[in-house]
Design a protein around this motif. Sequence first.
Motif, short mmCIF file in Angstrom:
data_model
loop_
_atom_site.label_atom_id
_atom_site.label_comp_id
_atom_site.label_asym_id
_atom_site.label_seq_id
_atom_site.Cartn_x
_atom_site.Cartn_y
_atom_site.Cartn_z
N LYS A 153 0.83 -1.21 0.00
CA LYS A 153 0.00 0.00 0.00
C LYS A 153 0.86 1.26 0.00
O LYS A 153 0.57 2.23 -0.71
N ALA A 154 1.93 1.24 0.79
CA ALA A 154 2.81 2.40 0.87
C ALA A 154 3.58 2.60 -0.44
O ALA A 154 3.73 3.74 -0.92
N ILE A 155 4.04 1.52 -1.04
CA ILE A 155 4.82 1.61 -2.28
C ILE A 155 3.97 2.17 -3.42
O ILE A 155 4.43 3.01 -4.20
N LEU A 156 2.73 1.73 -3.50
CA LEU A 156 1.86 2.15 -4.61
C LEU A 156 1.45 3.62 -4.52
O LEU A 156 0.89 4.16 -5.48
N LYS A 157 1.73 4.26 -3.41
CA LYS A 157 1.47 5.70 -3.30
C LYS A 157 2.52 6.51 -4.05
O LYS A 157 2.29 7.68 -4.35
N LEU A 158 3.66 5.88 -4.34
CA LEU A 158 4.71 6.57 -5.09
C LEU A 158 4.34 6.61 -6.57
O LEU A 158 3.75 5.66 -7.09
N PRO A 159 4.68 7.68 -7.27
CA PRO A 159 4.31 7.80 -8.69
C PRO A 159 5.12 6.86 -9.58
O PRO A 159 6.22 6.44 -9.23
N LYS A 160 4.53 6.54 -10.72
CA LYS A 160 5.18 5.79 -11.81
C LYS A 160 5.40 4.31 -11.50
O LYS A 160 6.10 3.63 -12.23
N ILE A 161 4.82 3.81 -10.41
CA ILE A 161 4.88 2.38 -10.12
C ILE A 161 3.54 1.78 -10.49
O ILE A 161 2.51 2.11 -9.90
N ALA A 162 3.54 0.90 -11.49
CA ALA A 162 2.28 0.33 -11.98
C ALA A 162 1.74 -0.75 -11.04
O ALA A 162 0.54 -0.82 -10.78
N ARG A 163 2.65 -1.59 -10.53
CA ARG A 163 2.18 -2.71 -9.72
C ARG A 163 3.33 -3.27 -8.90
O ARG A 163 4.49 -3.23 -9.32
N VAL A 164 3.00 -3.75 -7.70
CA VAL A 164 3.96 -4.53 -6.91
C VAL A 164 3.73 -5.98 -7.30
O VAL A 164 2.77 -6.61 -6.88
N LYS A 165 4.61 -6.51 -8.12
CA LYS A 165 4.41 -7.84 -8.68
C LYS A 165 4.68 -8.94 -7.66
O LYS A 165 3.97 -9.96 -7.63
N TYR A 166 5.67 -8.71 -6.81
CA TYR A 166 6.09 -9.81 -5.92
C TYR A 166 6.84 -9.23 -4.73
O TYR A 166 7.58 -8.25 -4.86
N GLN A 167 6.62 -9.83 -3.56
CA GLN A 167 7.38 -9.48 -2.36
C GLN A 167 7.78 -10.75 -1.63
O GLN A 167 7.02 -11.72 -1.59
N ARG A 168 8.96 -10.71 -1.04
CA ARG A 168 9.41 -11.84 -0.22
C ARG A 168 10.18 -11.28 0.97
O ARG A 168 11.20 -10.62 0.81
N GLY A 169 9.64 -11.52 2.15
CA GLY A 169 10.27 -11.01 3.36
C GLY A 169 10.77 -12.13 4.24
O GLY A 169 10.25 -13.25 4.23
N ARG A 170 11.80 -11.84 5.00
CA ARG A 170 12.33 -12.79 5.98
C ARG A 170 13.01 -11.98 7.07
O ARG A 170 13.37 -10.82 6.86
N THR A 171 13.18 -12.60 8.22
CA THR A 171 13.80 -11.90 9.33
C THR A 171 15.11 -12.58 9.71
O THR A 171 15.22 -13.80 9.70
N TYR A 172 16.07 -11.76 10.04
CA TYR A 172 17.34 -12.21 10.60
C TYR A 172 17.43 -11.57 11.98
O TYR A 172 17.74 -10.38 12.09
N GLY A 173 17.12 -12.35 13.01
CA GLY A 173 16.99 -11.75 14.33
C GLY A 173 15.79 -10.82 14.31
O GLY A 173 14.68 -11.22 13.96
N SER A 174 16.00 -9.57 14.67
CA SER A 174 14.92 -8.58 14.64
C SER A 174 14.97 -7.72 13.39
O SER A 174 14.21 -6.75 13.28
N ASN A 175 15.83 -8.06 12.44
CA ASN A 175 15.99 -7.27 11.22
C ASN A 175 15.22 -7.88 10.06
O ASN A 175 15.26 -9.09 9.85
N ILE A 176 14.54 -7.03 9.32
CA ILE A 176 13.72 -7.48 8.19
C ILE A 176 14.49 -7.29 6.89
O ILE A 176 15.01 -6.20 6.61
N TYR A 177 14.57 -8.36 6.12
CA TYR A 177 15.15 -8.33 4.78
C TYR A 177 14.00 -8.51 3.79
O TYR A 177 13.17 -9.42 3.96
N LEU A 178 13.96 -7.67 2.76
CA LEU A 178 12.82 -7.67 1.85
C LEU A 178 13.28 -7.66 0.40
O LEU A 178 14.14 -6.86 0.02
#
Length: 396
Positions: free
Chosen positions: A221-246
């Motif tokens: 939702k936050a990404i699509l508020k930025l201009p010129k982005i047509a679609r978020v095709k894919y996301q993959r998240g994982r955590t290393y300890g308390s840190n988020i890698y995306l």
Amino acid sequence: MEKPYSNLKLAERGAIISILAYLLLSSVKLATGHLLHSSSLVADGFNNLSDIISNAALLIGIRLARQPADRDHKFGHWKIEDLASLVTSIIMFYVGFDVLRDTLQKIFSNETVSIDPLGAGVGVVSALVMLGVYFYNLRLAKRAKSKALKAAAKDNLSDVVTSLGTSIAIAASAFNYPIVDKIVAIIITFFILKTAYDIFMESSFSLSDGFDDSLLEDYEKAILKLPKIARVKYQRGRTYGSNIYLDVVLEMNPDLSVYESHAITEEVENLLKEEFGVFDIDVHVEPSSIPEDELIENVEKKLLTYEKRLYAKQEFDTLLADNYTLIDDTGHEHNKAELIEALANDQVQFQNFELESISQKTKLIRYELDGQIHTSLWRRHETWQKIFHQITNKTD
């Protein structure tokens, strides 16, 4: 980059405070429980003893997790924090089942106990101490953004409840209700097992690269508020300890240059880091699907219409690029401002209209008009604009 490491350093403080508090309370409870023959107080003491071991494992894990990335650990050592939590849960499972077994043996053997009401005071004092430790660790966990310390704070809260339960059981036994002591002892062991289960599930979820889908929805939702982005095709998240890698795959307008696309990916990275605290983001860009009206056969019809509109002096400002250049049949150059005087204001009939595709967003058009050959170069940058036109006399 230094912030996550300083957060782990901060989380160490909570683990040390917990160890000191549990060391004091377990010593008092075990000594008092054996002295007063209180199975519930002994069970609570073993609970605190297991907490010492688990918090020691947590402390070791946090310190190891602070090691920087090296040749064999490109993403750092963050997952050791989750591994320490997993080890902690296994220790707590063992202690919980052991205390449960001991309590059940006493129940079935119908062992009688002599309870001193002063033991209830130990439980109340313990509850007050652990309540203070709970609030301290909870506040510290939020500051340090440490999942492990937050889990430890939950364990602190369960100790508050079990200590109060112990006090109730001792008081009940003092009034000739010894069975209450046994029941509360069983309840306490289940608190140990429940906390162990929660920590086990959370740590194993992280270690197996599980991720909360609701967070991905918030990111999208936050990404699509930025201009010129047509679609978020894919996301993959994982955590290393308390840190988020995306990892994110975005679809953007195919007309954007590499420079423009890269600038947008940096906006996405800054947004996710500042608004959601994502530690590391890898953004991949793909061109969005070509609309049906941009297929080659439809583009030819569209550009033919645009050429006619220009001769009719329609949409002049939008269809001609600011750097538009016309070379007439005499070889003279004309700019956009000069062209309007040269165009006829009537219907035109193009002959031998042809389109040649130079690239997906650049088209070359040729046609005959009034015995002359016209060549136009059109370029699409979100919308089509004519950037060049040349008129040559037709030769036999």
